[in-house]
Design a protein around this motif. Structure first.
Motif, PDB file in Angstrom:
ATOM      1  N   CYS A 108      50.559  30.077  36.854  1.00  0.00           N
ATOM      2  CA  CYS A 108      50.321  28.890  36.038  1.00  0.00           C
ATOM      3  C   CYS A 108      48.832  28.760  35.771  1.00  0.00           C
ATOM      4  O   CYS A 108      48.002  29.408  36.409  1.00  0.00           O
ATOM      5  CB  CYS A 108      50.868  27.624  36.710  1.00  0.00           C
ATOM      6  SG  CYS A 108      49.951  27.098  38.175  1.00  0.00           S
ATOM      7  N   TRP A 109      48.510  27.907  34.815  1.00  0.00           N
ATOM      8  CA  TRP A 109      47.113  27.654  34.470  1.00  0.00           C
ATOM      9  C   TRP A 109      46.448  26.773  35.529  1.00  0.00           C
ATOM     10  O   TRP A 109      45.415  27.116  36.090  1.00  0.00           O
ATOM     11  CB  TRP A 109      47.064  26.987  33.088  1.00  0.00           C
ATOM     12  CG  TRP A 109      45.709  26.598  32.599  1.00  0.00           C
ATOM     13  CD1 TRP A 109      44.552  27.319  32.688  1.00  0.00           C
ATOM     14  CD2 TRP A 109      45.369  25.380  31.924  1.00  0.00           C
ATOM     15  NE1 TRP A 109      43.516  26.628  32.113  1.00  0.00           N
ATOM     16  CE2 TRP A 109      43.986  25.440  31.630  1.00  0.00           C
ATOM     17  CE3 TRP A 109      46.110  24.265  31.525  1.00  0.00           C
ATOM     18  CZ2 TRP A 109      43.331  24.413  30.956  1.00  0.00           C
ATOM     19  CZ3 TRP A 109      45.451  23.257  30.855  1.00  0.00           C
ATOM     20  CH2 TRP A 109      44.074  23.328  30.575  1.00  0.00           C
ATOM     21  N   VAL A 110      47.082  25.625  35.795  1.00  0.00           N
ATOM     22  CA  VAL A 110      46.579  24.740  36.845  1.00  0.00           C
ATOM     23  C   VAL A 110      47.759  24.185  37.647  1.00  0.00           C
ATOM     24  O   VAL A 110      48.858  24.009  37.115  1.00  0.00           O
ATOM     25  CB  VAL A 110      45.745  23.564  36.278  1.00  0.00           C
ATOM     26  CG1 VAL A 110      44.430  24.048  35.702  1.00  0.00           C
ATOM     27  CG2 VAL A 110      46.542  22.775  35.244  1.00  0.00           C
ATOM     28  N   LYS A 111      47.528  23.932  38.912  1.00  0.00           N
ATOM     29  CA  LYS A 111      48.519  23.293  39.770  1.00  0.00           C
ATOM     30  C   LYS A 111      48.135  21.837  39.927  1.00  0.00           C
ATOM     31  O   LYS A 111      46.985  21.503  40.234  1.00  0.00           O
ATOM     32  CB  LYS A 111      48.567  23.970  41.140  1.00  0.00           C
ATOM     33  CG  LYS A 111      49.563  23.342  42.115  1.00  0.00           C
ATOM     34  CD  LYS A 111      49.553  24.078  43.448  1.00  0.00           C
ATOM     35  CE  LYS A 111      50.529  23.439  44.438  1.00  0.00           C
ATOM     36  NZ  LYS A 111      50.533  24.157  45.749  1.00  0.00           N
ATOM     37  N   GLU A 146      48.096  28.647  41.362  1.00  0.00           N
ATOM     38  CA  GLU A 146      47.170  28.424  40.254  1.00  0.00           C
ATOM     39  C   GLU A 146      46.419  29.713  39.940  1.00  0.00           C
ATOM     40  O   GLU A 146      45.886  30.381  40.827  1.00  0.00           O
ATOM     41  CB  GLU A 146      46.192  27.305  40.612  1.00  0.00           C
ATOM     42  CG  GLU A 146      45.247  26.929  39.478  1.00  0.00           C
ATOM     43  CD  GLU A 146      44.433  25.691  39.780  1.00  0.00           C
ATOM     44  OE1 GLU A 146      43.214  25.740  39.561  1.00  0.00           O
ATOM     45  OE2 GLU A 146      45.022  24.684  40.252  1.00  0.00           O
ATOM     46  N   GLY A 192      53.287  22.846  37.979  1.00  0.00           N
ATOM     47  CA  GLY A 192      52.404  23.882  37.453  1.00  0.00           C
ATOM     48  C   GLY A 192      52.386  23.812  35.939  1.00  0.00           C
ATOM     49  O   GLY A 192      53.439  23.758  35.301  1.00  0.00           O
TER      50      GLY A 192
END
Length: 242
Positions: free
Chosen positions: A9-12, A5, A231
């Motif tokens: 990726c932006w958020v996991k 994260e 992700g």
């Protein structure tokens, strides 16, 4: 690949369920299955959107499905708690021949009052919005390469000639792409992303669904994976969304 994260990726997130929908025939039918049981919100963001789109060209769904715009209007009329948001790129005129003419008038101004339609021009000069997502109640979401628009429908057979591969009296060539359906945390993350984009484009907040009685994964929609890490990559430039 290891999901990190903030790095790749932006958020996991962790998906309750996930499945790959190969080609638009499968995606459009899955979207209709999930959307028809929406309780509070449907978010749609895309490079393009066409209210005339025919979703169930194979006749596989257990209920009758009107063209996309009428289908969404029917959902809004039948559920007083449902808000539907459609956010599509405010396209350059060079693409006019590929799109529904004046969608703001043909769909945005003629739709139910709880359907909110917006053309999004909040991007750098020369850019476009290319995210293709649909989120239902922050519980189930679709993300991938397919817009809910014309000239996308096809089966995985990709027959050279298929009478169903016609939009507005125009035959088009085979079309191949994929959409991912996810349930749980990734859907909520994509809902958050949509709300950020809606705030940027409109200057107002979109209704956020509560977590009570979330939309359930339809039994007719197969599951390829359960309890898997996902992700979410936020494909947006440094513009106004932080």
């Amino acid at each position: 690949m290891i999901i990190r994260e903030g790095e790749n990726c932006w958020v996991k997130t962790r998906a309750d369920r996930a499945t790959f929908l190969i080609d638009a025939a499968n995606y459009f039918e899955a979207f209709a299955l999930v959307a028809q049981q929406a309780r509070q919100t449907i978010y749609i963001a895309g490079w393009d959107f066409d209210s005339r789109l025919v979703l169930d060209r194979r006749g596989k769904l257990p209920f009758s499905v009107a063209p996309l715009g009428d289908f969404l209007n029917q959902l809004a009329r039948s559920n007083r708690d449902l808000h539907i948001y459609v956010l599509t790129w405010d396209y350059h005129l060079v693409f006019l021949h590929e799109r529904q003419f004046w969608p703001k008038i043909q769909f945005g101004w003629t739709s139910h009052r709880r359907i909110h339609f917006q053309l999004d021009d909040q991007h750098p000069v020369g850019g476009s919005h290319h995210q293709k997502i649909a989120v239902i109640d922050d519980a189930i979401a679709f993300c991938g390469g397919l817009d809910l628009t014309s000239n996308r429908w096809d089966t995985s057979a990709h027959r050279p000639s298929d009478p169903r591969r016609t939009d507005w009296l125009t035959d088009y060539k085979p079309f191949h792409d994929v959409q991912l359906a996810v349930g749980g945390e990734p859907a909520k993350a994509l809902g958050n992303l949509f709300r950020l984009r809606w705030q940027s484009a409109v200057g107002k907040k979109a209704v956020q669904p509560s977590e009570s009685s979330p939309t359930q994964w339809p039994a007719a929609l197969r599951t390829d994976s359960q309890g898997c890490d996902v992700g979410v990559a936020r494909t947006a430039p440094s513009y106004k969304i932080q």
